[in-house]
Design an enzyme around this catalytic site. Structure first.
Site, mmCIF file in Angstrom:
data_model
loop_
_atom_site.group_PDB
_atom_site.id
_atom_site.type_symbol
_atom_site.label_atom_id
_atom_site.label_comp_id
_atom_site.label_asym_id
_atom_site.label_seq_id
_atom_site.Cartn_x
_atom_site.Cartn_y
_atom_site.Cartn_z
ATOM 1 N N GLU A 73 0.778 -1.159 0.104
ATOM 2 C CA GLU A 73 -0.153 -0.132 -0.074
ATOM 3 C C GLU A 73 0.812 1.119 -0.093
ATOM 4 O O GLU A 73 1.958 1.250 0.898
ATOM 5 C CB GLU A 73 -0.947 0.030 1.263
ATOM 6 C CG GLU A 73 -1.824 1.105 1.427
ATOM 7 C CD GLU A 73 -3.117 0.907 2.043
ATOM 8 O OE1 GLU A 73 -3.488 -0.329 2.391
ATOM 9 O OE2 GLU A 73 -3.935 2.010 2.163
ATOM 10 N N ARG A 74 0.738 2.279 -0.939
ATOM 11 C CA ARG A 74 1.583 3.361 -1.055
ATOM 12 C C ARG A 74 2.937 2.991 -1.141
ATOM 13 O O ARG A 74 3.910 3.692 -0.848
ATOM 14 C CB ARG A 74 1.264 4.258 0.040
ATOM 15 C CG ARG A 74 0.006 4.451 0.372
ATOM 16 C CD ARG A 74 -0.865 4.970 -0.606
ATOM 17 N NE ARG A 74 -2.364 5.167 -0.351
ATOM 18 C CZ ARG A 74 -3.144 5.544 -1.178
ATOM 19 N NH1 ARG A 74 -2.966 5.572 -2.494
ATOM 20 N NH2 ARG A 74 -4.396 5.453 -0.657
ATOM 21 N N ASN A 82 -3.338 -1.587 7.512
ATOM 22 C CA ASN A 82 -4.571 -2.461 7.116
ATOM 23 C C ASN A 82 -4.328 -3.675 7.029
ATOM 24 O O ASN A 82 -4.052 -4.405 5.917
ATOM 25 C CB ASN A 82 -5.005 -1.652 5.679
ATOM 26 C CG ASN A 82 -5.343 -0.116 5.867
ATOM 27 O OD1 ASN A 82 -5.819 0.280 6.805
ATOM 28 N ND2 ASN A 82 -5.092 0.523 4.537
ATOM 29 N N LYS A 133 -3.865 -0.217 13.716
ATOM 30 C CA LYS A 133 -4.845 0.821 13.143
ATOM 31 C C LYS A 133 -6.082 0.289 13.491
ATOM 32 O O LYS A 133 -6.756 -0.756 12.915
ATOM 33 C CB LYS A 133 -4.643 0.875 11.692
ATOM 34 C CG LYS A 133 -5.652 1.741 10.888
ATOM 35 C CD LYS A 133 -5.346 2.018 9.582
ATOM 36 C CE LYS A 133 -6.146 2.693 8.674
ATOM 37 N NZ LYS A 133 -5.938 2.891 7.438
ATOM 38 N N GLU A 169 -10.760 4.394 9.144
ATOM 39 C CA GLU A 169 -10.946 4.177 7.666
ATOM 40 C C GLU A 169 -11.338 2.627 7.298
ATOM 41 O O GLU A 169 -10.860 1.836 6.789
ATOM 42 C CB GLU A 169 -9.645 4.181 6.699
ATOM 43 C CG GLU A 169 -8.926 5.608 6.756
ATOM 44 C CD GLU A 169 -7.669 6.055 5.911
ATOM 45 O OE1 GLU A 169 -6.924 5.196 5.860
ATOM 46 O OE2 GLU A 169 -7.665 7.171 5.470
ATOM 47 N N ARG A 185 -11.745 17.540 10.110
ATOM 48 C CA ARG A 185 -10.962 16.463 10.262
ATOM 49 C C ARG A 185 -9.793 16.829 10.871
ATOM 50 O O ARG A 185 -9.289 15.820 11.607
ATOM 51 C CB ARG A 185 -10.550 16.069 8.762
ATOM 52 C CG ARG A 185 -9.831 14.808 8.646
ATOM 53 C CD ARG A 185 -9.442 14.261 7.236
ATOM 54 N NE ARG A 185 -8.270 13.432 7.178
ATOM 55 C CZ ARG A 185 -7.947 12.718 6.218
ATOM 56 N NH1 ARG A 185 -8.243 13.046 5.080
ATOM 57 N NH2 ARG A 185 -6.747 12.063 6.133
ATOM 58 N N ASP A 197 -2.886 14.183 7.154
ATOM 59 C CA ASP A 197 -2.564 12.840 6.451
ATOM 60 C C ASP A 197 -0.985 13.125 5.598
ATOM 61 O O ASP A 197 -1.308 13.070 4.533
ATOM 62 C CB ASP A 197 -3.382 12.275 5.707
ATOM 63 C CG ASP A 197 -3.250 10.979 5.267
ATOM 64 O OD1 ASP A 197 -2.048 10.420 5.659
ATOM 65 O OD2 ASP A 197 -3.883 10.227 4.356
ATOM 66 N N GLU A 218 4.862 9.186 13.920
ATOM 67 C CA GLU A 218 5.045 8.446 12.629
ATOM 68 C C GLU A 218 5.113 9.300 11.593
ATOM 69 O O GLU A 218 4.516 10.302 11.250
ATOM 70 C CB GLU A 218 3.467 7.985 12.744
ATOM 71 C CG GLU A 218 3.474 6.860 11.225
ATOM 72 C CD GLU A 218 2.155 6.175 10.853
ATOM 73 O OE1 GLU A 218 1.457 5.574 12.035
ATOM 74 O OE2 GLU A 218 1.435 6.192 9.947
ATOM 75 N N GLU A 221 3.852 9.205 -0.599
ATOM 76 C CA GLU A 221 2.508 8.995 -1.059
ATOM 77 C C GLU A 221 2.103 10.363 -1.797
ATOM 78 O O GLU A 221 1.263 10.533 -2.586
ATOM 79 C CB GLU A 221 1.561 8.539 0.303
ATOM 80 C CG GLU A 221 0.140 8.726 -0.139
ATOM 81 C CD GLU A 221 -0.789 8.167 1.019
ATOM 82 O OE1 GLU A 221 -0.301 7.824 1.983
ATOM 83 O OE2 GLU A 221 -1.958 8.203 0.989
ATOM 84 N N HIS A 253 -4.125 18.610 0.747
ATOM 85 C CA HIS A 253 -5.160 17.610 0.206
ATOM 86 C C HIS A 253 -5.797 17.878 -1.092
ATOM 87 O O HIS A 253 -6.883 17.668 -1.397
ATOM 88 C CB HIS A 253 -6.213 17.237 1.264
ATOM 89 C CG HIS A 253 -6.496 15.927 1.455
ATOM 90 N ND1 HIS A 253 -7.424 15.301 0.481
ATOM 91 C CD2 HIS A 253 -6.194 14.810 2.142
ATOM 92 C CE1 HIS A 253 -7.563 14.015 0.920
ATOM 93 N NE2 HIS A 253 -6.774 13.819 2.002
HETATM 94 C C1 GCV Z 1 -2.461 2.267 5.456
HETATM 95 C C2 GCV Z 1 -3.876 7.248 3.958
HETATM 96 C C3 GCV Z 1 -3.235 6.434 2.889
HETATM 97 C C4 GCV Z 1 -3.830 5.001 3.328
HETATM 98 C C5 GCV Z 1 -3.180 4.465 4.553
HETATM 99 C C6 GCV Z 1 -3.757 5.461 5.659
HETATM 100 C C7 GCV Z 1 -3.109 5.163 7.071
HETATM 101 O O1 GCV Z 1 -5.296 7.451 4.198
HETATM 102 O O2 GCV Z 1 -3.873 6.957 1.746
HETATM 103 O O3 GCV Z 1 -3.358 4.052 2.160
HETATM 104 O O4 GCV Z 1 -3.516 3.359 4.862
HETATM 105 O O5 GCV Z 1 -3.384 6.786 5.318
HETATM 106 O O6 GCV Z 1 -2.386 5.557 7.356
HETATM 107 O O7 GCV Z 1 -3.801 4.214 7.804
#
Ligand code: GCV
Length: 700
Positions: free
Chosen positions: A170-171, A213, A290, A294, A339, A368, A390, A396, A524
């Site tokens: 992811e990313r 995730n 997490k 999301e 947000r 983010d 973090e 990204e 964003h």
């Molecule tokens: C791992 C953002 C990213 C997601 C990521 C999320 C997170 O939304 O686009 O891909 O998911 O951050 O940090 O949990």
């Protein structure tokens, strides 16, 4: 890497070729051509004495062998005691004032012989010292009269891999995962050792193997055995393995009906799971979670708090010494509360409610990983909670692995921000280091940019971000420039005529990227689907980029002042006042905190509209300048990496212009202002820029 190194050495020695894949990262150990320096080193390094026996000291010895052979063409035999001068002595000593991971490198007399001693309380401390010593040699420092003492400021220095079990990341922009789940545990790729070497060389001591995730499958016996095999490879290098824990795992792989953190069967399930994990991985680091973010499951599904969820896992890990890193990246994607305020609202009230082996992990900023964000207001706001940082190393929102963006200035900007939590000087760094409140644990995480690409990170310069993350995690007082200089020297060449212009660009690159993507505190406004390319006009189900910039006929920006969403109130008064007042708000955060009229007079004397346009144009200009500078560096480094970077800069320039032209035309539709004189207006219509697809950008 070892094999690579010897063959590269052979090739360059025999054919004077500069073939470089980038695989060796900053551990290239190039042959030292300068006869004076070489002779000096040779006279200091005639013997290698390794005082103790352990897997870690074996790794240290092997690294010295690779390094010294590469740089001096010398094979040093391992000896167990000092009998001659010119010995390099490595080994532990007791009761040194360097903590559990620190070291000293000292020029010293042992039995009346001149020696260099690298020592620490632990083997891993010695290993870190060995990498430091090799860095001195790689950067051709004087190794006489050494008196160095180092100790990390943060305890847990961790990479977060967002790697999925199916091999995707992811990313991730540098290929697929380097974890070969199919062939683990039987097949141990050389990359695992080289990954551990690279991390140990910059002091990283933990790795979370899988995506936040998370898949519950990673906690099954089948995958634990695979993770254990990786842990075995990493252990000698001082690196602990961590896993992400899917909160609903007791249901998905445990057959329970609930994952309620207060349910007795769930509590038992996690305890048993932790016991099982430690059977396979005796030094398992713990869980990263997490939850209720999301769409991920979490304690709130059962009307419990984040503290209930984190403490459940913490209790299961505590008997084994494991920790829970509980993420604070939570928000509801609905209109209502700003947000940027939501994580604070959710977690602030839980201060003091987490167990001792829990660290709460907010991102550096409240939204983010945007190109620029103010520091997260939770830093300083939860004194009774161990807060870890973090950062995102993978780019990204910063041009993936196509754009050259050196991230040390971003990391440092956040860490040096003053929260004023306990008066002036309470920096984010102090809070993360845990010194402010004398916390037991401290931590910093970087979302990794590592993948299966031959050079690990896709863009050759993206290696610098992995490197800088590690160096700053060890000690954030180091400057972005000194870290970049070390990296450039070790990764490319010691030639000053290469380093000086390249360093300059690296140091400016993040600000330049902010200028051509999201200047003056905008955020964003990228394409909402891909997170690549401009998308201030973008709308997808549940998301509207307009919410983030709120451009209208009057002005642009989000009012987060006391008259607006009042997000400023989440900061301590001195900070809040500075952000709240249009006159004192730094221009870097202007449109983050304020909705500013287009005709507002900026300190430069321009009105806001013109300033915005100038920012976009100067960002692109700087990329073009870098291209021209880079072209002049031809011949100073290997043709392979030179050519790759040249191509990538051309892409970056094209895409920076795409960002500039699309954004300027779009915002012009609100401001109705003209493109200031002297700047060439975009050549195409807004519609054109809005319809450029990703990844196919051939129309441009
Ligand atoms: C791992 C953002 C990213 C997601 C990521 C999320 C997170 O939304 O686009 O891909 O998911 O951050 O940090 O949990």
């Amino acid at each position: 890497m070892k094999k690579y190194l010897f063959s590269l050495f052979f090739i360059s020695f025999c054919f004077c070729s500069y073939a470089e894949s980038g695989y060796d990262l900053w551990l290239r150990y190039k042959f030292i051509e300068n006869p004076v320096i070489k002779q000096r080193y040779l006279s200091e390094l005639k013997h290698l004495v390794v005082l103790n026996n352990s897997a870690t000291l074996k790794a240290a010895y092997q690294e010295l062998n690779i390094g010294i052979h590469g740089m001096l063409g010398l094979n040093l035999k391992r000896e167990s005691s000092v009998t001659k001068g010119g010995s390099l002595v490595i080994g532990t000593e007791s009761a040194m004032d360097v903590g559990t991971e620190g070291y000293k490198i000292t020029s010293i007399q042992i039995h009346n012989k001149n020696c260099i001693r690298i020592s620490g309380n632990t083997d891993v401390g010695v290993l870190y010292g060995v990498y430091h010593f090799l860095r001195l040699m790689q950067t051709q420092q004087d190794i006489r009269n050494l008196k160095l003492r180092e100790q990390p400021k943060i305890k847990l220095r961790v990479l977060n891999h967002w790697d999925n079990l199916n091999g995707t990341i992811e990313r991730g922009y540098a290929g697929y995962t380097i974890w070969d789940w199919q062939r683990l545990p039987g097949y141990l790729d050389q990359r695992y050792t080289d990954y551990a070497r690279a991390n140990a060389s910059i002091g990283i001591n933990g790795t979370v193997l899988n995506n936040v995730n998370a898949s519950a499958k990673s906690l099954t016996r089948e995958y634990l055995i695979k993770a254990a095999a990786l842990a075995d490879v990493f252990r000698p290098y001082g690196i602990k393995v961590y896993l992400t824990a899917r909160f609903s795992a007791p249901i998905e792989i445990g057959g329970l009906k609930t994952a309620d953190p207060l349910d007795a069967a769930v509590i038992k399930w996690w305890r048993d799971k932790a016991d099982e994990i430690y059977q396979y991985i005796p030094d398992f680091g713990g869980f990263l979670v997490k939850a209720n973010s999301e769409g991920q499951p979490g304690p709130q599904d059962y009307k419990r708090t984040h503290a209930d969820g984190a403490n459940l896992l913490a209790d299961a890990l505590a008997p084994h010494g494991g920790v829970v890193m509980w993420r604070a990246f939570v928000y509801e994607n609905i209109k209502g509360e700003d947000r940027s305020k939501q994580a604070y609202t959710e977690f602030k009230k839980l201060d003091g409610m987490f167990k001792k082996n829990v660290l709460l992990q907010p991102k550096n900023g409240p939204i983010d990983f945007q190109p620029r964000e103010p520091f997260h207001p939770l830093f300083g706001a939860m004194p009774k909670t161990q807060l870890m940082m973090e950062f995102q190393i993978t780019q990204e929102y910063l041009g993936f692995a196509t754009h050259l963006v050196y991230l040390a200035p971003l990391f440092k900007e956040t860490l040096t921000s003053d929260t004023y939590a306990a008066g002036k000087g309470t920096t984010v760094a102090k809070i993360v280091e845990g010194t402010q409140e004398q916390h037991q644990l401290s931590g910093i995480a970087g979302v990794a940019n590592i993948g299966s690409d031959l050079n690990w990170t896709g863009h050759p310069f993206a290696q610098a971000n992995w490197y800088a993350f590690g160096r700053l995690a060890w000690n954030s007082d180091q400057s972005s420039a000194s870290i970049a200089i070390d990296w450039l020297k070790m990764t490319f060449t010691l030639d000053r005529s290469f380093i000086a212009p390249t360093l300059q660009y690296m140091l400016n690159s993040r600000q330049n990227t902010v200028k051509y993507m999201m200047p003056l505190g905008l955020n964003h406004i990228m394409n909402l689907g891909t997170h690549y390319g401009p998308g201030p006009w973008d709308k997808i189900p549940g998301w509207n980029a307009h919410d983030y910039h709120q451009a209208d006929a009057i002005g642009i920006g989000v009012d987060r002042t006391s008259m607006g969403s009042n997000a400023v109130s989440q900061y301590f008064p001195s900070v809040a006042q500075r952000f709240n007042d249009l006159k004192t708000c730094p221009s870097d955060f202007l449109l983050w905190f304020h909705h500013v009229p287009w005709n507002y007079k900026m300190p430069s004397g321009r009105i806001l509209w013109e300033e915005l346009v100038h920012e976009y144009y100067s960002g692109v200009d700087s990329v073009q300048k870098m291209q021209r500078t880079w072209d002049q560096l031809s011949g100073k480094i290997d043709q392979e990496r030179f050519g790759q970077i040249k191509q990538l800069l051309a892409e970056q320039e094209r895409e920076a212009a795409w960002w500039r032209d699309g954004s300027v035309l779009y915002f012009q539709s609100f401001s109705k202002g003209a493109i200031p004189s002297g700047l060439k207006p975009p050549s195409k219509t807004l519609k054109h820029y809005q319809s450029i697809p990703f990844p196919d950008r051939t129309e441009e």
